[in-house]
Design a protein around this motif. Structure first.
Motif, PDB file in Angstrom:
ATOM      1  N   GLY A  14     -90.317 -52.555  -8.335  1.00  0.00           N
ATOM      2  CA  GLY A  14     -88.985 -53.124  -8.248  1.00  0.00           C
ATOM      3  C   GLY A  14     -87.962 -52.078  -7.856  1.00  0.00           C
ATOM      4  N   PRO A  15     -86.727 -52.515  -7.660  1.00  0.00           N
ATOM      5  CA  PRO A  15     -85.681 -51.609  -7.180  1.00  0.00           C
ATOM      6  C   PRO A  15     -85.251 -50.586  -8.228  1.00  0.00           C
ATOM      7  N   LEU A  16     -84.606 -49.527  -7.747  1.00  0.00           N
ATOM      8  CA  LEU A  16     -84.087 -48.487  -8.631  1.00  0.00           C
ATOM      9  C   LEU A  16     -82.713 -48.846  -9.175  1.00  0.00           C
ATOM     10  N   GLY A  17     -81.973 -49.713  -8.461  1.00  0.00           N
ATOM     11  CA  GLY A  17     -80.630 -50.073  -8.897  1.00  0.00           C
ATOM     12  C   GLY A  17     -80.312 -51.527  -8.636  1.00  0.00           C
ATOM     13  N   LEU A  18     -79.407 -52.075  -9.454  1.00  0.00           N
ATOM     14  CA  LEU A  18     -78.957 -53.455  -9.310  1.00  0.00           C
ATOM     15  C   LEU A  18     -77.440 -53.471  -9.438  1.00  0.00           C
ATOM     16  N   VAL A  19     -76.780 -54.102  -8.460  1.00  0.00           N
ATOM     17  CA  VAL A  19     -75.328 -54.267  -8.492  1.00  0.00           C
ATOM     18  C   VAL A  19     -75.055 -55.760  -8.429  1.00  0.00           C
ATOM     19  N   LEU A  20     -74.282 -56.269  -9.389  1.00  0.00           N
ATOM     20  CA  LEU A  20     -73.919 -57.680  -9.393  1.00  0.00           C
ATOM     21  C   LEU A  20     -72.478 -57.836  -8.937  1.00  0.00           C
ATOM     22  N   GLY A  21     -72.259 -58.809  -8.075  1.00  0.00           N
ATOM     23  CA  GLY A  21     -70.917 -59.127  -7.589  1.00  0.00           C
ATOM     24  C   GLY A  21     -70.644 -60.605  -7.804  1.00  0.00           C
ATOM     25  N   PRO A  22     -69.394 -60.985  -8.073  1.00  0.00           N
ATOM     26  CA  PRO A  22     -69.091 -62.379  -8.384  1.00  0.00           C
ATOM     27  C   PRO A  22     -69.091 -63.330  -7.182  1.00  0.00           C
ATOM     28  N   THR A  23     -68.903 -62.808  -5.975  1.00  0.00           N
ATOM     29  CA  THR A  23     -68.822 -63.689  -4.806  1.00  0.00           C
ATOM     30  C   THR A  23     -69.675 -63.139  -3.664  1.00  0.00           C
ATOM     31  N   ARG A  24     -70.015 -64.035  -2.720  1.00  0.00           N
ATOM     32  CA  ARG A  24     -70.800 -63.610  -1.557  1.00  0.00           C
ATOM     33  C   ARG A  24     -70.059 -62.563  -0.738  1.00  0.00           C
ATOM     34  N   GLN A  29     -69.644 -56.892   1.095  1.00  0.00           N
ATOM     35  CA  GLN A  29     -68.888 -55.651   1.226  1.00  0.00           C
ATOM     36  C   GLN A  29     -69.575 -54.502   0.487  1.00  0.00           C
ATOM     37  N   ILE A  30     -70.057 -54.774  -0.715  1.00  0.00           N
ATOM     38  CA  ILE A  30     -70.752 -53.736  -1.494  1.00  0.00           C
ATOM     39  C   ILE A  30     -72.019 -53.301  -0.771  1.00  0.00           C
ATOM     40  N   ASP A  31     -72.777 -54.268  -0.254  1.00  0.00           N
ATOM     41  CA  ASP A  31     -74.015 -53.946   0.464  1.00  0.00           C
ATOM     42  C   ASP A  31     -73.720 -53.082   1.684  1.00  0.00           C
ATOM     43  N   GLU A  32     -72.646 -53.383   2.388  1.00  0.00           N
ATOM     44  CA  GLU A  32     -72.265 -52.585   3.560  1.00  0.00           C
ATOM     45  C   GLU A  32     -71.952 -51.143   3.151  1.00  0.00           C
ATOM     46  N   GLU A  33     -71.242 -50.974   2.045  1.00  0.00           N
ATOM     47  CA  GLU A  33     -70.906 -49.624   1.580  1.00  0.00           C
ATOM     48  C   GLU A  33     -72.143 -48.869   1.101  1.00  0.00           C
ATOM     49  N   ILE A  43     -83.521 -39.585   4.001  1.00  0.00           N
ATOM     50  CA  ILE A  43     -84.362 -40.773   3.848  1.00  0.00           C
ATOM     51  C   ILE A  43     -83.412 -41.897   3.440  1.00  0.00           C
ATOM     52  N   PRO A  44     -83.008 -42.771   4.369  1.00  0.00           N
ATOM     53  CA  PRO A  44     -81.972 -43.765   4.075  1.00  0.00           C
ATOM     54  C   PRO A  44     -82.333 -44.674   2.900  1.00  0.00           C
ATOM     55  N   ILE A  45     -81.318 -45.008   2.128  1.00  0.00           N
ATOM     56  CA  ILE A  45     -81.489 -45.934   1.011  1.00  0.00           C
ATOM     57  C   ILE A  45     -81.605 -47.341   1.581  1.00  0.00           C
ATOM     58  N   ARG A  46     -82.596 -48.067   1.119  1.00  0.00           N
ATOM     59  CA  ARG A  46     -82.777 -49.453   1.558  1.00  0.00           C
ATOM     60  C   ARG A  46     -82.107 -50.362   0.543  1.00  0.00           C
ATOM     61  N   SER A  47     -81.207 -51.215   1.010  1.00  0.00           N
ATOM     62  CA  SER A  47     -80.557 -52.161   0.113  1.00  0.00           C
ATOM     63  C   SER A  47     -80.828 -53.574   0.593  1.00  0.00           C
ATOM     64  N   CYS A  48     -80.822 -54.495  -0.355  1.00  0.00           N
ATOM     65  CA  CYS A  48     -81.007 -55.908  -0.058  1.00  0.00           C
ATOM     66  C   CYS A  48     -79.873 -56.680  -0.712  1.00  0.00           C
ATOM     67  N   SER A  49     -79.256 -57.572   0.028  1.00  0.00           N
ATOM     68  CA  SER A  49     -78.263 -58.449  -0.576  1.00  0.00           C
ATOM     69  C   SER A  49     -78.933 -59.780  -0.887  1.00  0.00           C
ATOM     70  N   THR A  73     -75.455 -61.860  -6.191  1.00  0.00           N
ATOM     71  CA  THR A  73     -74.618 -62.734  -7.002  1.00  0.00           C
ATOM     72  C   THR A  73     -75.490 -63.220  -8.158  1.00  0.00           C
ATOM     73  N   PRO A  74     -74.903 -63.440  -9.318  1.00  0.00           N
ATOM     74  CA  PRO A  74     -75.716 -63.815 -10.480  1.00  0.00           C
ATOM     75  C   PRO A  74     -76.523 -65.099 -10.287  1.00  0.00           C
ATOM     76  N   GLY A  75     -75.920 -66.116  -9.654  1.00  0.00           N
ATOM     77  CA  GLY A  75     -76.631 -67.387  -9.484  1.00  0.00           C
ATOM     78  C   GLY A  75     -77.896 -67.263  -8.659  1.00  0.00           C
ATOM     79  N   ARG A  76     -77.826 -66.596  -7.503  1.00  0.00           N
ATOM     80  CA  ARG A  76     -78.999 -66.461  -6.648  1.00  0.00           C
ATOM     81  C   ARG A  76     -80.033 -65.549  -7.295  1.00  0.00           C
ATOM     82  N   LEU A  77     -79.582 -64.515  -7.998  1.00  0.00           N
ATOM     83  CA  LEU A  77     -80.520 -63.634  -8.679  1.00  0.00           C
ATOM     84  C   LEU A  77     -81.303 -64.398  -9.733  1.00  0.00           C
TER      85      LEU A  77
END
Length: 85
Positions: A14-24, A29-33, A43-49, A73-77
């Motif tokens: 599984g992933p090393l980190g989890l960030v939750l955001g309230p809206t899509r 925006q967080i994923d882009e950053e 070695i680029p960090i791979r992120s998934c939204s 987002t919490p619902g999709r997770l």
């Protein structure tokens, strides 16, 4: 433990980190950053939204391939976790 050996385990454990955001919009925006910051590393960090409105199957496929940081987002997770993705 070296970063590279942790990365090899991301697809299995599984992933090393989890960030939750309230809206899509905020999750996008967080994923882009995260991607911008990850590009600075040799070695680029791979992120998934993981957000509603996009294909859950496609998001599950990307998660199974392995990513370092999940931005969701919490619902999709919850949907993906209850579906055992």
């Amino acid at each position: 433990e070296p970063w590279l050996s942790k990365r090899k385990r991301c697809a299995e454990d599984g992933p090393l980190g989890l960030v939750l955001g309230p809206t899509r919009e905020l999750v996008n925006q967080i994923d882009e950053e995260v991607r911008k910051l990850g590009a600075l590393d040799p070695i680029p960090i791979r992120s998934c939204s993981v957000i509603g409105g996009n294909s859950a199957e496609e998001q599950g496929f990307r998660l199974r391939e392995g990513c370092d940081v999940v931005v969701a987002t919490p619902g999709r997770l919850i949907d993906l976790l209850t579906g055992r993705v």
